[in-house]
Structures are given as C-alpha cells and as structure tokens.
Motif scaffolding. Structure first.
Motif, PDB file in Angstrom:
ATOM      1  N   ASN A 104       0.960  -1.375   0.090  1.00  0.00           N
ATOM      2  CA  ASN A 104       0.185   0.041  -0.073  1.00  0.00           C
ATOM      3  C   ASN A 104       0.929   1.227  -0.069  1.00  0.00           C
ATOM      4  N   TYR A 105       2.138   1.159  -0.611  1.00  0.00           N
ATOM      5  CA  TYR A 105       2.993   2.438  -0.548  1.00  0.00           C
ATOM      6  C   TYR A 105       2.405   3.192  -1.747  1.00  0.00           C
ATOM      7  N   SER A 106       2.470   4.406  -1.839  1.00  0.00           N
ATOM      8  CA  SER A 106       2.160   5.338  -2.978  1.00  0.00           C
ATOM      9  C   SER A 106       3.237   5.358  -3.961  1.00  0.00           C
ATOM     10  N   GLN A 107       4.541   5.176  -3.310  1.00  0.00           N
ATOM     11  CA  GLN A 107       5.592   5.236  -4.459  1.00  0.00           C
ATOM     12  C   GLN A 107       6.691   4.044  -4.279  1.00  0.00           C
ATOM     13  N   ALA A 108       7.362   3.608  -5.081  1.00  0.00           N
ATOM     14  CA  ALA A 108       8.112   2.591  -5.137  1.00  0.00           C
ATOM     15  C   ALA A 108       9.388   2.753  -4.219  1.00  0.00           C
ATOM     16  N   ARG A 109       9.438   1.742  -3.190  1.00  0.00           N
ATOM     17  CA  ARG A 109      10.583   1.685  -2.271  1.00  0.00           C
ATOM     18  C   ARG A 109      11.712   0.860  -2.754  1.00  0.00           C
ATOM     19  N   PHE A 110      11.310  -0.062  -3.588  1.00  0.00           N
ATOM     20  CA  PHE A 110      12.293  -1.121  -3.731  1.00  0.00           C
ATOM     21  C   PHE A 110      12.527  -1.157  -5.591  1.00  0.00           C
ATOM     22  N   THR A 111      13.691  -1.554  -5.854  1.00  0.00           N
ATOM     23  CA  THR A 111      13.936  -1.705  -7.389  1.00  0.00           C
ATOM     24  C   THR A 111      14.590  -2.952  -7.735  1.00  0.00           C
ATOM     25  N   HIS A 112      14.691  -3.132  -8.961  1.00  0.00           N
ATOM     26  CA  HIS A 112      15.339  -4.492  -9.620  1.00  0.00           C
ATOM     27  C   HIS A 112      16.714  -4.790  -8.823  1.00  0.00           C
ATOM     28  N   GLY A 113      16.464  -6.124  -8.362  1.00  0.00           N
ATOM     29  CA  GLY A 113      18.039  -6.571  -7.669  1.00  0.00           C
ATOM     30  C   GLY A 113      17.873  -6.318  -5.911  1.00  0.00           C
ATOM     31  N   ASP A 114      17.009  -5.625  -5.481  1.00  0.00           N
ATOM     32  CA  ASP A 114      16.834  -5.625  -3.939  1.00  0.00           C
ATOM     33  C   ASP A 114      16.389  -6.940  -3.401  1.00  0.00           C
ATOM     34  N   THR A 115      16.970  -7.630  -2.497  1.00  0.00           N
ATOM     35  CA  THR A 115      16.573  -8.602  -1.557  1.00  0.00           C
ATOM     36  C   THR A 115      15.564  -8.208  -0.703  1.00  0.00           C
ATOM     37  N   VAL A 116      14.369  -8.882  -0.428  1.00  0.00           N
ATOM     38  CA  VAL A 116      13.632  -8.396   0.539  1.00  0.00           C
ATOM     39  C   VAL A 116      13.022  -9.806   1.320  1.00  0.00           C
ATOM     40  N   HIS A 117      12.665  -9.374   2.495  1.00  0.00           N
ATOM     41  CA  HIS A 117      11.947 -10.327   3.320  1.00  0.00           C
ATOM     42  C   HIS A 117      10.494 -10.034   3.739  1.00  0.00           C
ATOM     43  N   ILE A 118       9.542 -10.979   3.416  1.00  0.00           N
ATOM     44  CA  ILE A 118       8.213 -10.799   3.271  1.00  0.00           C
ATOM     45  C   ILE A 118       7.412 -11.959   4.385  1.00  0.00           C
ATOM     46  N   ALA A 119       6.520 -11.720   4.925  1.00  0.00           N
ATOM     47  CA  ALA A 119       5.765 -12.752   6.033  1.00  0.00           C
ATOM     48  C   ALA A 119       4.369 -12.505   5.308  1.00  0.00           C
ATOM     49  N   GLY A 120       3.856 -13.463   4.752  1.00  0.00           N
ATOM     50  CA  GLY A 120       2.384 -13.473   4.438  1.00  0.00           C
ATOM     51  C   GLY A 120       1.880 -14.859   3.955  1.00  0.00           C
ATOM     52  N   LEU A 171       8.310   9.003 -12.100  1.00  0.00           N
ATOM     53  CA  LEU A 171       8.076   9.756 -10.907  1.00  0.00           C
ATOM     54  C   LEU A 171       8.289  11.325 -11.347  1.00  0.00           C
ATOM     55  N   ARG A 172       9.254  11.746 -12.073  1.00  0.00           N
ATOM     56  CA  ARG A 172       9.320  13.115 -12.410  1.00  0.00           C
ATOM     57  C   ARG A 172       8.105  13.602 -13.475  1.00  0.00           C
ATOM     58  N   ILE A 173       7.822  12.793 -14.306  1.00  0.00           N
ATOM     59  CA  ILE A 173       6.613  13.269 -15.101  1.00  0.00           C
ATOM     60  C   ILE A 173       5.445  13.475 -14.120  1.00  0.00           C
ATOM     61  N   ARG A 174       5.186  12.510 -13.099  1.00  0.00           N
ATOM     62  CA  ARG A 174       3.725  12.812 -12.431  1.00  0.00           C
ATOM     63  C   ARG A 174       4.045  14.066 -11.408  1.00  0.00           C
ATOM     64  N   ASP A 175       5.123  14.623 -11.045  1.00  0.00           N
ATOM     65  CA  ASP A 175       5.358  15.746 -10.507  1.00  0.00           C
ATOM     66  C   ASP A 175       5.199  17.002 -11.136  1.00  0.00           C
ATOM     67  N   LEU A 176       5.686  16.975 -12.666  1.00  0.00           N
ATOM     68  CA  LEU A 176       5.430  18.059 -13.381  1.00  0.00           C
ATOM     69  C   LEU A 176       4.275  18.229 -14.400  1.00  0.00           C
ATOM     70  N   VAL A 177       3.352  16.921 -14.564  1.00  0.00           N
ATOM     71  CA  VAL A 177       2.212  16.892 -15.385  1.00  0.00           C
ATOM     72  C   VAL A 177       1.181  16.511 -14.600  1.00  0.00           C
TER      73      VAL A 177
END
Length: 267
Positions: A104-120, A171-177
């Motif tokens: 439910n994050y409004s902006q991407a916090r992670f990018t390709h190659g990031d290793t993450v831990h998930i519980a679900g 993100l830059r396009i969404r900030d400007l337009v």
C-alpha cells in the motif's frame, strides 16, 4: 553481340547455393521451434513441481529478489519477487519461481535486484488470469504484504540502473504534469498503465486504443528513426550494431514485457 558466354557451371552453382541456404533456414527454424517447446515444457514442469510443495493460504517466511519493474497504481504498488527461500515454521520448502506482492505504498521503495523479506500467505491467482501469470513463472500472489529490505542486492547492475531510471522518469513526469495527462505520457513512453483510473482505462478499451499505452512497434519505430538519423554517416556494420544495442537497451529499460520484446525483434 560481343558478350562472353555464361560459364556452364554458374547456373548449377547458384542452384546449389540456393538449396544450401534453404536447408540452413529450415534447420534454424526447426531448431528454434524445438528449443522454444523444450523451454516451455521445462518451465511448466518446474511450476507444477513448485505448486505441489507450496502451502497456499498458510503463513510463510519468504526471502526473494525484486525483479523487473514495479507496477504503480494510485493506491498501491505491485512487485514481482523471484523466490530464494520459503520457510513454514522451521521447514524450508523446495519452491522455485516468482510471486507478486501488492503493497500500500504510494511510491516504489524497492527496485530491481533488492533482496527483501516478506511474511504473508500466498494465494492462488484466480482464473482466467492464472494461465497468463503461470506463463511468466508466477506461482501466486500476496495482497498488501509488508516488505522489509535486508540490504543485499542481486542481479545485473545494468538492469538495476535502467530500472532506477525508469522509476525516476515516471515519478518526475507525475510531479510535472497533472493527471490524467501524466499517466497518458507515462503510458506512451514507458508502457505503464497503473496510474489510470478504471473509468479512463475502460474508455481506452471501448475506443480500441489500449495498444498505444503499451510499448510496441510504435515506440520501437520512433526509436529506430532517431537512431538512423544519428548514425547515418557510419559504416553499415557499425550502424547495425549501434541500432541493435539501442533497441536492446530500450527494451530492457521499459521492463522487457512480451509486447516490447516482440516489437524489438520485429524492429
């Protein structure tokens, strides 16, 4: 007339050369088709094996790597995760493949190659979408999961850099337009449709214009025109490899979706 008669062997030589070329083409097509079928069968078998060991609807501890580009919407972000380890209690499960994670994050916090831990809990993707996602090696999905980065990075630095540029530009396009023009521009340039409201997407479908929101032959054609102007004075081999590199980088930059790969091959 003064013309030299054609050597008697030239016609036979040409015939033999044409026949040899046809054999090479037939062999190449047969080999390519066979490799494609083998790869599909291998992937399908791997998915079936993983699904047998995957306890759907059960709380799991998952570690994986973000792959591809996140799909951003107005209220959520969806990531594709390549699974590394899955644990149920203390039992490690032999599962390989991918899952999708919606946060439910409004902006991407992670990018390709990031290793993450998930519980679900991983849920099965309902039909008719199941076959579409299984073709991409995706086993299931987790809705509104909490993801925590563990500081490790995997994969290609080039793909990571291209993914970061893609996200930054969007993100830059969404900030400007303002919306919905911003989502239209992002869709035209990057093939991302997550920012549109459902009503606007429905209008595009009704008008038969959804194809302009995906990276396709339109984008590749514009790219080829630009590259051809820039490299017009170079040697033909250098032109070819420069164009090939440019199209390949652009395809990776926009996420290498099936439509983008198809358009790049045709281009």
């Amino acid at each position: 007339s003064g013309r030299n008669p054609e050597p008697s062997g030239s016609s036979a030589d040409r015939h033999g050369s044409d026949l040899s070329g046809k054999r090479v083409q037939l062999f190449s097509c047969t080999l390519g088709f066979s490799l494609a079928l083998w790869n599909v069968a291998r992937t399908e078998q791997s998915i079936i094996t993983s699904l047998k060991h995957l306890p759907l609807g059960t709380k799991l501890q998952i570690e994986g790597t973000v792959t591809g580009l996140p799909e951003s919407k107005q209220e959520s972000v969806t990531y594709t995760i390549a699974l590394q380890t899955i644990k149920k209690a203390q039992e490690r499960l032999p599962v390989k493949g991918k899952i999708t994670i919606r946060t439910n994050y409004s902006q991407a916090r992670f990018t390709h190659g990031d290793t993450v831990h998930i519980a679900g809990k991983i849920e099965r993707i309902p039909p008719p979408y199941e076959k579409y996602f299984r073709a991409q090696g995706i086993l299931g999905s987790i809705s509104y999961a909490e993801m925590v980065g563990i500081g490790k990075r995997e994969g290609s630095p080039l793909l990571r850099l291209l993914a970061q540029w893609n996200t930054s530009i969007a993100l830059r396009i969404r900030d400007l337009v303002p919306e919905p023009e911003a989502s239209l521009l992002v869709g035209l340039l990057l093939g991302e449709t997550g920012g549109f409201q459902k009503e606007i997407l429905a209008a595009f479908r009704t008008a038969g214009l959804t194809h302009i929101l995906a990276v396709s032959g339109y984008n590749i054609t514009l790219l080829l025109i630009v590259i051809s102007v820039l490299v017009a004075r170079l040697h033909h081999l250098l032109r070819f490899f420069t164009t090939l590199a440019g199209v390949t980088l652009f395809t990776l930059f926009v996420g290498a979706s099936p439509s983008a790969i198809r358009a790049a091959l045709m281009g």
